[in-house]
Each structure stands twice: as structure tokens, then as C-alpha cells.
Design an enzyme around this catalytic site. Sequence first.
Site, PDB file in Angstrom:
ATOM      1  N   TYR A   1      18.955  -9.080  39.580  1.00 57.83           N
ATOM      2  CA  TYR A   1      17.946  -9.611  40.492  1.00 57.83           C
ATOM      3  C   TYR A   1      17.179  -8.449  41.097  1.00 57.83           C
ATOM      4  O   TYR A   1      17.480  -7.279  40.820  1.00 57.83           O
ATOM      5  CB  TYR A   1      18.555 -10.506  41.576  1.00 57.83           C
ATOM      6  CG  TYR A   1      19.685  -9.890  42.376  1.00 57.83           C
ATOM      7  CD1 TYR A   1      19.434  -9.038  43.454  1.00 57.83           C
ATOM      8  CD2 TYR A   1      21.015 -10.190  42.072  1.00 57.83           C
ATOM      9  CE1 TYR A   1      20.460  -8.481  44.190  1.00 57.83           C
ATOM     10  CE2 TYR A   1      22.056  -9.632  42.813  1.00 57.83           C
ATOM     11  CZ  TYR A   1      21.777  -8.789  43.865  1.00 57.83           C
ATOM     12  OH  TYR A   1      22.785  -8.240  44.592  1.00 57.83           O
TER      13      TYR A   1
ATOM     14  N   GLY B   1       2.943   4.424   0.611  1.00 60.64           N
ATOM     15  CA  GLY B   1       4.369   4.705   0.667  1.00 60.64           C
ATOM     16  C   GLY B   1       5.217   3.449   0.709  1.00 60.64           C
ATOM     17  O   GLY B   1       6.345   3.434   0.200  1.00 60.64           O
TER      18      GLY B   1
ATOM     19  N   LYS C   1      -4.156 -13.939  15.069  1.00 63.48           N
ATOM     20  CA  LYS C   1      -5.169 -14.929  15.459  1.00 63.48           C
ATOM     21  C   LYS C   1      -4.967 -16.233  14.687  1.00 63.48           C
ATOM     22  O   LYS C   1      -5.195 -17.328  15.213  1.00 63.48           O
ATOM     23  CB  LYS C   1      -6.569 -14.370  15.200  1.00 63.48           C
ATOM     24  CG  LYS C   1      -7.686 -15.337  15.569  1.00 63.48           C
ATOM     25  CD  LYS C   1      -9.057 -14.694  15.453  1.00 63.48           C
ATOM     26  CE  LYS C   1     -10.147 -15.692  15.850  1.00 63.48           C
ATOM     27  NZ  LYS C   1     -11.495 -15.071  15.875  1.00 63.48           N
TER      28      LYS C   1
ATOM     29  N   GLY D   1      28.206   3.755  51.344  1.00 65.73           N
ATOM     30  CA  GLY D   1      27.483   2.858  50.456  1.00 65.73           C
ATOM     31  C   GLY D   1      26.165   3.423  49.967  1.00 65.73           C
ATOM     32  O   GLY D   1      25.306   2.681  49.480  1.00 65.73           O
TER      33      GLY D   1
ATOM     34  N   HIS E   1      18.560   3.367  51.598  1.00 67.51           N
ATOM     35  CA  HIS E   1      17.318   2.596  51.726  1.00 67.51           C
ATOM     36  C   HIS E   1      16.078   3.479  51.575  1.00 67.51           C
ATOM     37  O   HIS E   1      15.136   3.414  52.365  1.00 67.51           O
ATOM     38  CB  HIS E   1      17.296   1.835  53.044  1.00 67.51           C
ATOM     39  CG  HIS E   1      18.419   0.848  53.164  1.00 67.51           C
ATOM     40  ND1 HIS E   1      18.574  -0.204  52.284  1.00 67.51           N
ATOM     41  CD2 HIS E   1      19.456   0.764  54.035  1.00 67.51           C
ATOM     42  CE1 HIS E   1      19.651  -0.900  52.628  1.00 67.51           C
ATOM     43  NE2 HIS E   1      20.206  -0.326  53.671  1.00 67.51           N
TER      44      HIS E   1
ATOM     45  N   ASP F   1      -4.035   4.570  13.911  1.00 67.17           N
ATOM     46  CA  ASP F   1      -4.098   3.566  12.844  1.00 67.17           C
ATOM     47  C   ASP F   1      -5.287   2.634  13.085  1.00 67.17           C
ATOM     48  O   ASP F   1      -5.513   2.180  14.204  1.00 67.17           O
ATOM     49  CB  ASP F   1      -2.792   2.762  12.835  1.00 67.17           C
ATOM     50  CG  ASP F   1      -2.529   2.071  11.516  1.00 67.17           C
ATOM     51  OD1 ASP F   1      -3.509   1.721  10.832  1.00 67.17           O
ATOM     52  OD2 ASP F   1      -1.351   1.876  11.171  1.00 67.17           O
ATOM     53  N   ILE F   2      -6.039   2.374  12.034  1.00 68.29           N
ATOM     54  CA  ILE F   2      -7.191   1.471  12.125  1.00 68.29           C
ATOM     55  C   ILE F   2      -6.905   0.164  11.374  1.00 68.29           C
ATOM     56  O   ILE F   2      -6.994  -0.927  11.929  1.00 68.29           O
ATOM     57  CB  ILE F   2      -8.464   2.128  11.549  1.00 68.29           C
ATOM     58  CG1 ILE F   2      -8.763   3.455  12.272  1.00 68.29           C
ATOM     59  CG2 ILE F   2      -9.647   1.168  11.645  1.00 68.29           C
ATOM     60  CD1 ILE F   2      -8.994   3.321  13.766  1.00 68.29           C
TER      61      ILE F   2
ATOM     62  N   THR G   1       0.836  -1.199   0.000  1.00 66.30           N
ATOM     63  CA  THR G   1       0.000   0.000   0.000  1.00 66.30           C
ATOM     64  C   THR G   1       0.871   1.249   0.000  1.00 66.30           C
ATOM     65  O   THR G   1       1.995   1.244   0.500  1.00 66.30           O
ATOM     66  CB  THR G   1      -0.882   0.049   1.260  1.00 66.30           C
ATOM     67  OG1 THR G   1      -0.043   0.161   2.419  1.00 66.30           O
ATOM     68  CG2 THR G   1      -1.740  -1.189   1.400  1.00 66.30           C
TER      69      THR G   1
ATOM     70  N   LYS H   1      -8.453   1.248   3.038  1.00 64.54           N
ATOM     71  CA  LYS H   1      -7.752   0.562   1.945  1.00 64.54           C
ATOM     72  C   LYS H   1      -7.607  -0.945   2.206  1.00 64.54           C
ATOM     73  O   LYS H   1      -7.742  -1.752   1.299  1.00 64.54           O
ATOM     74  CB  LYS H   1      -6.383   1.184   1.695  1.00 64.54           C
ATOM     75  CG  LYS H   1      -5.496   1.334   2.917  1.00 64.54           C
ATOM     76  CD  LYS H   1      -4.321   2.259   2.616  1.00 64.54           C
ATOM     77  CE  LYS H   1      -3.528   2.559   3.889  1.00 64.54           C
ATOM     78  NZ  LYS H   1      -2.548   3.629   3.691  1.00 64.54           N
ATOM     79  N   THR H   2      -7.353  -1.324   3.444  1.00 59.73           N
ATOM     80  CA  THR H   2      -7.171  -2.754   3.734  1.00 59.73           C
ATOM     81  C   THR H   2      -8.363  -3.363   4.463  1.00 59.73           C
ATOM     82  O   THR H   2      -8.388  -4.574   4.693  1.00 59.73           O
ATOM     83  CB  THR H   2      -5.912  -2.969   4.597  1.00 59.73           C
ATOM     84  OG1 THR H   2      -6.050  -2.246   5.820  1.00 59.73           O
ATOM     85  CG2 THR H   2      -4.669  -2.481   3.864  1.00 59.73           C
TER      86      THR H   2
END
Length: 510
Positions: free
Chosen positions: A213, A34, A136, A302, A273, A124-125, A32, A64-65
Site C-alpha cells: 500500500y 538476423g 492499431k 523504528g 519521517h 529504430d524506425i 528480416t 526494409k519494412t
Amino acid sequence: MTKRALLSVSNKQGLSDFAQELISLGYELISTGGTKRTIEEAGIEVRSISEITEFPEIMDGRVKTLHPAVHSGLLARRDNGEDMKQLQELGFGPIDLVAVNLYPFKETIAKEDVTEREAIENVDIGGPTMLRSAAKNFENVTVVTDPADYDEIVEGLKRGDLTYEFRRSLAAKVFRHTAHYDALITEYFTGLSGEEAPETITKTYEHVQSLRYGENPHQSASFYREVKEDRGSLAYAEQLHGKELSYNNIQDANAALEVAAEFTNPAAVAVKHMNPCGVGTADDLSQAFAKAYEADPVSIFGGIVALNRKVNKDTAEQLSGIFLEIIMAPEYDEEAFGILAKKKNVRIIKVDPSITETTGEKLVSVRGGLLVQDKDEGKVAVTDLRTVTERAPTDKELEDLLLSWQVVKHVKSNAIVIAGEDRTLGVGAGQMNRVGAAAIALGQAGEKARGAVMASDAFFPMPDTVETAAKAGIKAIIQPGGSKRDQDSIDACNEHGIAMVFTGMRHFKH
């Protein structure tokens, strides 16, 4: 039967090479707008989507689609005879591969001058619909939304071993991608509508890194960031030197940045802490850090330090004399960085606390749910304070009271902060009763508590905290007020010559 691939992408990275590989594998290409132009410019044969649908693109490409010729080709189950029969009767063919990525909605709304109309046009649809259809039916359709996957897919197609598990992983990636996309749209329009407690919330974050962790070695952890860029946050900071950040490092560093963001004058914040253990302010950064260090030279060992000015040689030499996990500042001059980088493991991070985002939502997970609230951006000025005692605080006491109030907001409740000489002198954090927090803070301050000030994150339910403060020599107190027994505390202050001001604002931090 010739296999068909439908390509419709906004991100053209690697597109031409991918298209050429598909041609060499015997695929017919459909495309489609571009995307089709880019493929054609590379000299690759490609058919227009309109040839497949026998219907023109309309409404400036909005439609279009969205056509049975596309979605029946994507959704038809190859092992279902009825599906394949209907496909043949309708004159449609299967589509075996789909490569789609979506309109740049995230990039559009990130622009400072974006309009609502621009945002809407970048919703976008057709793209998400094609992706969901293909995902799916992942057993039969190879679906790709990330150009980073092109090479692995091509190699798998060449070997003929795109396994069920791999196809399913591609489908999972698609559903994450469309969910992320929809969440961005949801957040944007919910924000425009100003809804404070919508019936559902959907938040989306992007992966920054996997961590070695979590809080403890037996816990796994990862770091994600909000999509909206916040250059004053750790999520978008630049690490210049040192080991990777750990889960606890990130928690503590974030706490330090939030405290540092409170100050406009040169300030240094030390955190251990997730509680500030030393905060100092001065006319220059090296003096500010000296005060922060003097506040608690034991706990800073620390710890994490956040600074709100460019680090120079003098400050760097002070910092390098202490074992620190992380140093954060907006900038480092060349000489300062060289001094700090001599320590192999210290994390040196470039981030400006002054642009830390203080507004927005705070999310806290609880078992089976999520708590959502506004961030605590409450601030007070001298004009907001209400003197409730016979003696009013002096100008210098007012300065120290405001500093202590800026800090106590970031200390775990019950919280007490002792301050004086433009720095904290003692911090009592996370105690089950207020007088216990006061005892810890005053014990840490020692003799320096005489003539100093005290801040409490919440009201005094009885006068025992005032009595404890008076014995230590505290001269002024700042607290929210609002207890039924406020007068008892006021009377105790008057008895001992302590000035007390109410803010009318509580700062519980759980």
C-alpha cells in the site's frame, strides 16, 4: 487462406521455439536480417521480407519494412470489404501476427563511451511503425513485443480464444513499449541539445515492484525507477534480508541516503519521517553510529539508518540493540551480517551512499501538473563563508557549523539544526516559523546546546531566533543571510558574543 506471421526481433530469446509453434499452427513466416538467419539455423522455413515487398533491403537495412505490402497487410480491416478488395487488387496479403522488438537504444546509450553516431544508428524506425500499425488493428492482428508473452499467445492460438480484451491488452503493451522507447530517445537528444525548459517533457520509468500500500493502507502504490542506472540509489540497491520495502520505507530510505551522501568521512545517519533525527561522524563507523544514536535515542526507534562504510561486528552489535526498519551500507562483513540477520523483519540493504547521484532533476507532482527543478547539490566550504560578526568562529566551531549546514539542507523547512561534538544535537523541522523550529531543536539539545552551533536553512527575518539561541548558550550560527534586517541579527549576535557566518545560499526544502 494461409495465415502469415512477420517476425523481426533484436531479442532472440525464445524465438526459434515460437517460430516452430507458429509453423505447427499453419502460419507462413516472414522475417528480416538476423531474425531470419536465426530461424533458418533452427531448420525452420521462412520467407524474406524482400520476397513480400519485391524490393530489396537498402541503406544497410535502414529501409526494409517501410513498404505498402507490409503496412497494408497490417492495417487492412478484415470486416471492411473495400480494404480487402484493395489488398487483393494490389496483390498483397494480410499479415495476421507480428512479433517485433526494437533496436537496443537503451543498452547503447548506457555504455560509458557511446558516441552520438552509435546512438543515432540504434534509433529504430521500421520496428515501431510495424508495431503501431499492428496495434492499431489489434482486432485482426496479434501483436507481440515481449518474448515473455510467446507461450500465452501460442496457447491461445491453439485454443482459438485470443479474445478482444486480450488482444487489446497486447496493443496497450505495444503502445507503452513504443512510448517508453521514444521517451528514451527524446531524453537523450534533449540532453545533448542542452535545453533547460523544452516545450514538453516526456519521462519514462520501469516497474520495480508493486507495494502492499502507499502512505496509508487505503492507498495503492508501486515503485518505478529511472532507466539510467544509479548504483547509489535505492532503485538499484540490493536487499539482502528482511520484509519487502513499503512506500514510506522507500521515502525515508531515500532521504537517509541523500544525507549520508554529504559525508566523505565515516558517518551514520538516522531518519524518521523523511527528516534526519541523528547524524554522527567519527574516525570509525561504530563511533559515528554511537554519536548518531546519542543525538536522539527516542526518535531513532523504528527509524532508518544509512552508513557510508562497511559494517563490522562492533557496529552490527550496536545496530541490533535497537528496533530499526532498515539498515543500509555499502558492505557487511560476514559476522556483522549474521548478527543483523537474526532479526527476521529488519531490511538489510546493500547500497553505497557515496555514489548517490546528486545531480539531475527533481520532479514533484501537483494537482493538474508537475514541478521540475535541479536537485539541490549546493555545497559550501570554509572559504565560501563570510564572517559578519565581531567574533569569528573557532576552528572547531567551523567544523560543527559545516556539519550542521550539511544536515539542515535535508531537513524540512523551516529548519534549524543544533550541532556539536561531530554530531547533531537537536533538529527542528517543518515549522511554520523559524523561532518555533529553533525552540524545538534547542529543546531537544537541552544542556548540550551550551557551546554548540546552530544552522538555519534560510535567513532570519528578525533577531528573535538569535535571542532564543543566546539564551540556550549557542556560540556560533550559520545561515544564508540576505534579509533586509540582517543587521538586527548581527547586532544581537555581537551583543551576546555569538559568531555568525553567512553562506549566501538558501536550502528551503518543502
